[in-house]
Design a protein around this motif. Sequence first.
Motif, PDB file in Angstrom:
ATOM      1  N   LEU A 261      30.162  17.748 -24.810  1.00  0.00           N
ATOM      2  CA  LEU A 261      29.687  17.335 -23.486  1.00  0.00           C
ATOM      3  C   LEU A 261      28.489  16.417 -23.710  1.00  0.00           C
ATOM      4  CD1 LEU A 261      29.415  17.594 -20.360  1.00  0.00           C
ATOM      5  CD2 LEU A 261      28.131  19.709 -20.753  1.00  0.00           C
ATOM      6  N   THR A 262      28.567  15.207 -23.187  1.00  0.00           N
ATOM      7  CA  THR A 262      27.474  14.243 -23.329  1.00  0.00           C
ATOM      8  C   THR A 262      26.870  13.950 -21.963  1.00  0.00           C
ATOM      9  OG1 THR A 262      28.520  13.216 -25.258  1.00  0.00           O
ATOM     10  CG2 THR A 262      26.806  11.952 -24.141  1.00  0.00           C
ATOM     11  N   LEU A 263      25.548  14.026 -21.887  1.00  0.00           N
ATOM     12  CA  LEU A 263      24.826  13.792 -20.643  1.00  0.00           C
ATOM     13  C   LEU A 263      24.017  12.507 -20.739  1.00  0.00           C
ATOM     14  CD1 LEU A 263      23.428  17.420 -20.071  1.00  0.00           C
ATOM     15  CD2 LEU A 263      25.661  16.489 -19.420  1.00  0.00           C
ATOM     16  N   HIS A 264      23.998  11.771 -19.622  1.00  0.00           N
ATOM     17  CA  HIS A 264      23.263  10.508 -19.552  1.00  0.00           C
ATOM     18  C   HIS A 264      22.324  10.532 -18.357  1.00  0.00           C
ATOM     19  CE1 HIS A 264      26.078   8.329 -22.342  1.00  0.00           C
ATOM     20  NE2 HIS A 264      26.927   9.234 -21.869  1.00  0.00           N
ATOM     21  N   VAL A 265      21.150   9.940 -18.527  1.00  0.00           N
ATOM     22  CA  VAL A 265      20.223   9.686 -17.415  1.00  0.00           C
ATOM     23  C   VAL A 265      19.926   8.193 -17.431  1.00  0.00           C
ATOM     24  CG1 VAL A 265      17.970  10.171 -16.395  1.00  0.00           C
ATOM     25  CG2 VAL A 265      19.201  11.985 -17.632  1.00  0.00           C
ATOM     26  N   MET A 266      20.316   7.504 -16.366  1.00  0.00           N
ATOM     27  CA  MET A 266      20.128   6.057 -16.278  1.00  0.00           C
ATOM     28  C   MET A 266      19.360   5.731 -15.006  1.00  0.00           C
ATOM     29  SD  MET A 266      23.987   5.108 -17.563  1.00  0.00           S
ATOM     30  CE  MET A 266      24.686   6.467 -16.623  1.00  0.00           C
ATOM     31  N   ALA A 267      18.439   4.764 -15.098  1.00  0.00           N
ATOM     32  CA  ALA A 267      17.569   4.474 -13.961  1.00  0.00           C
ATOM     33  C   ALA A 267      17.488   2.983 -13.691  1.00  0.00           C
ATOM     34  CB  ALA A 267      16.160   5.023 -14.224  1.00  0.00           C
ATOM     35  N   SER A 268      17.193   2.654 -12.443  1.00  0.00           N
ATOM     36  CA  SER A 268      16.952   1.262 -12.066  1.00  0.00           C
ATOM     37  C   SER A 268      15.623   0.797 -12.648  1.00  0.00           C
ATOM     38  CB  SER A 268      16.938   1.119 -10.539  1.00  0.00           C
ATOM     39  OG  SER A 268      15.911   1.918  -9.976  1.00  0.00           O
ATOM     40  N   ALA A 269      15.452  -0.509 -12.752  1.00  0.00           N
ATOM     41  CA  ALA A 269      14.245  -1.066 -13.358  1.00  0.00           C
ATOM     42  C   ALA A 269      12.981  -0.650 -12.609  1.00  0.00           C
ATOM     43  CB  ALA A 269      14.352  -2.591 -13.419  1.00  0.00           C
ATOM     44  N   ASP A 270      13.086  -0.501 -11.287  1.00  0.00           N
ATOM     45  CA  ASP A 270      11.898  -0.130 -10.511  1.00  0.00           C
ATOM     46  C   ASP A 270      11.697   1.381 -10.419  1.00  0.00           C
ATOM     47  OD1 ASP A 270      13.887   0.649  -8.772  1.00  0.00           O
ATOM     48  OD2 ASP A 270      13.383  -0.781  -7.181  1.00  0.00           O
ATOM     49  N   GLY A 271      12.610   2.155 -11.014  1.00  0.00           N
ATOM     50  CA  GLY A 271      12.469   3.602 -11.022  1.00  0.00           C
ATOM     51  C   GLY A 271      12.795   4.281  -9.707  1.00  0.00           C
ATOM     52  N   GLU A 272      13.307   3.537  -8.745  1.00  0.00           N
ATOM     53  CA  GLU A 272      13.585   4.101  -7.422  1.00  0.00           C
ATOM     54  C   GLU A 272      14.907   4.866  -7.372  1.00  0.00           C
ATOM     55  OE1 GLU A 272      11.604   3.751  -4.334  1.00  0.00           O
ATOM     56  OE2 GLU A 272      10.228   3.591  -6.027  1.00  0.00           O
ATOM     57  N   GLN A 273      15.812   4.571  -8.300  1.00  0.00           N
ATOM     58  CA  GLN A 273      17.128   5.206  -8.299  1.00  0.00           C
ATOM     59  C   GLN A 273      17.505   5.642  -9.713  1.00  0.00           C
ATOM     60  OE1 GLN A 273      19.437   1.942  -6.646  1.00  0.00           O
ATOM     61  NE2 GLN A 273      19.486   2.951  -4.642  1.00  0.00           N
ATOM     62  N   ALA A 274      18.296   6.685  -9.794  1.00  0.00           N
ATOM     63  CA  ALA A 274      18.799   7.135 -11.094  1.00  0.00           C
ATOM     64  C   ALA A 274      20.221   7.646 -10.936  1.00  0.00           C
ATOM     65  CB  ALA A 274      17.905   8.222 -11.686  1.00  0.00           C
ATOM     66  N   ARG A 275      20.933   7.676 -12.042  1.00  0.00           N
ATOM     67  CA  ARG A 275      22.284   8.222 -12.079  1.00  0.00           C
ATOM     68  C   ARG A 275      22.352   9.227 -13.225  1.00  0.00           C
ATOM     69  NH1 ARG A 275      26.153   2.982 -12.181  1.00  0.00           N
ATOM     70  NH2 ARG A 275      27.792   4.587 -12.088  1.00  0.00           N
ATOM     71  N   LEU A 276      22.655  10.470 -12.883  1.00  0.00           N
ATOM     72  CA  LEU A 276      22.907  11.499 -13.889  1.00  0.00           C
ATOM     73  C   LEU A 276      24.412  11.542 -14.121  1.00  0.00           C
ATOM     74  CD1 LEU A 276      20.682  14.433 -12.517  1.00  0.00           C
ATOM     75  CD2 LEU A 276      19.992  12.502 -13.954  1.00  0.00           C
ATOM     76  N   VAL A 277      24.841  11.387 -15.364  1.00  0.00           N
ATOM     77  CA  VAL A 277      26.271  11.287 -15.655  1.00  0.00           C
ATOM     78  C   VAL A 277      26.640  12.207 -16.812  1.00  0.00           C
ATOM     79  CG1 VAL A 277      28.155   9.742 -16.313  1.00  0.00           C
ATOM     80  CG2 VAL A 277      26.311   8.887 -14.861  1.00  0.00           C
ATOM     81  N   ALA A 278      27.707  12.966 -16.625  1.00  0.00           N
ATOM     82  CA  ALA A 278      28.248  13.823 -17.672  1.00  0.00           C
ATOM     83  C   ALA A 278      29.636  13.328 -18.066  1.00  0.00           C
ATOM     84  CB  ALA A 278      28.333  15.273 -17.197  1.00  0.00           C
ATOM     85  N   VAL A 279      29.895  13.278 -19.364  1.00  0.00           N
ATOM     86  CA  VAL A 279      31.205  12.884 -19.882  1.00  0.00           C
ATOM     87  C   VAL A 279      31.751  14.051 -20.702  1.00  0.00           C
ATOM     88  CG1 VAL A 279      32.485  11.225 -21.274  1.00  0.00           C
ATOM     89  CG2 VAL A 279      30.466  10.474 -19.987  1.00  0.00           C
ATOM     90  N   LEU A 280      32.969  14.461 -20.396  1.00  0.00           N
ATOM     91  CA  LEU A 280      33.592  15.576 -21.094  1.00  0.00           C
ATOM     92  C   LEU A 280      35.102  15.462 -21.024  1.00  0.00           C
ATOM     93  CD1 LEU A 280      33.545  18.764 -18.845  1.00  0.00           C
ATOM     94  CD2 LEU A 280      32.482  16.647 -18.074  1.00  0.00           C
ATOM     95  N   ASP A 281      35.767  16.342 -21.719  1.00  0.00           N
ATOM     96  CA  ASP A 281      37.219  16.477 -21.643  1.00  0.00           C
ATOM     97  C   ASP A 281      37.510  17.629 -20.695  1.00  0.00           C
ATOM     98  OD1 ASP A 281      39.926  16.942 -22.028  1.00  0.00           O
ATOM     99  OD2 ASP A 281      39.815  17.059 -24.214  1.00  0.00           O
ATOM    100  N   ASN A 282      38.229  17.345 -19.624  1.00  0.00           N
ATOM    101  CA  ASN A 282      38.518  18.401 -18.647  1.00  0.00           C
ATOM    102  C   ASN A 282      39.307  19.554 -19.255  1.00  0.00           C
ATOM    103  OD1 ASN A 282      40.591  16.147 -18.487  1.00  0.00           O
ATOM    104  ND2 ASN A 282      41.692  17.749 -17.381  1.00  0.00           N
ATOM    105  N   LEU A 283      40.030  19.308 -20.351  1.00  0.00           N
ATOM    106  CA  LEU A 283      40.760  20.368 -21.037  1.00  0.00           C
ATOM    107  C   LEU A 283      39.956  20.964 -22.189  1.00  0.00           C
ATOM    108  CD1 LEU A 283      44.372  18.849 -21.205  1.00  0.00           C
ATOM    109  CD2 LEU A 283      43.487  20.546 -19.600  1.00  0.00           C
ATOM    110  N   GLY A 284      38.812  20.355 -22.511  1.00  0.00           N
ATOM    111  CA  GLY A 284      37.974  20.835 -23.596  1.00  0.00           C
ATOM    112  C   GLY A 284      36.860  21.719 -23.074  1.00  0.00           C
ATOM    113  N   LYS A 285      35.627  21.170 -23.024  1.00  0.00           N
ATOM    114  CA  LYS A 285      34.511  21.928 -22.477  1.00  0.00           C
ATOM    115  C   LYS A 285      34.777  22.288 -21.016  1.00  0.00           C
ATOM    116  CE  LYS A 285      30.207  23.560 -22.479  1.00  0.00           C
ATOM    117  NZ  LYS A 285      29.934  24.927 -22.968  1.00  0.00           N
ATOM    118  N   GLY A 286      35.696  21.566 -20.368  1.00  0.00           N
ATOM    119  CA  GLY A 286      36.042  21.857 -18.985  1.00  0.00           C
ATOM    120  C   GLY A 286      37.079  22.947 -18.817  1.00  0.00           C
TER     121      GLY A 286
END
Length: 309
Positions: A261-286
Amino acid sequence: MTTAVFIDGAAGTTGLEIADRLAGRSEFALITLDEARRKDDAARAEAINDADVVILCLPDDASRDAVAMIRNESTRVIDASTAHRVAEGWTYGFPEIVGREIVAESKRVSNPGCYPTGFIALLAPLVHNGLLPAAWPYSCNAVSGYSGGGKALIARFEDDRDIAWRSYGLTFGHKHVAEMQRYCGVAIAPMFSPAVIPAHRGMVVEIPLPLGVMPGNVPADLLRAALTQFYAGSPVVTVAQDLPSGGEMLLRASMEPWDGLTLHVMASADGEQARLVAVLDNLGKGASGAAVQTLNLMAGLDETAGLRL
């Protein structure tokens, strides 16, 4: 010591993948029923009560019925259905969140849902640590491979190659929402928008955050650092420190079985917005990978044994 395991519902996708991860492992002895007996309740009840651990890969009602067949104090259960995920007396089988020792010592463990695995992994540590508010209307956008939808959905996608995207849960009240809300400790049920794509496996789960208007306005870098610290040393969960290569995230139809399971935190340049994203295999860790991780812990073994990491 060998642990006797019975997979009830072994002919389904989750059951087959669990059996594949256990193949050749001398720590476990699989109790199997032939085609003529696997739907015979008497034969199933005998196998369930002969097992040290039974793994239920069944529809919800059938899982409840299977638990009711247990006539002893020793058989332990891992339920891959939705039936017991928020039920009293059951441990939620997410060792990174609830604690490895708790899972290892439990008699009744409910496997997390695939979408909730990504959502909870991202949000629960941040809410529990007070970095994000509990009283906030979070939303969750997610896509999954079609294998998580059971035989009927698999057949639809494989028979009709014209399906490019399937959105569902349009009437709200999706069965995953209860566990997402409970284990993240949020006051408001999240807005959940799931979809299925024409890939057999793989999943991306996203939580958008309007940081600029949220209480505390915690910087994305601090959120990433908190997740990194929380999962430090985890052999299964990784927190990415950089943007994905090329600035884009891909799910490939050729994805191989994977239990990480890999987790990402990505943000806009001004810091006003962010996206939390998880990538996994629905048949694996899921699903199957999570069940095997829990089984390993319950058997007193290395939690990663047999996993594809």
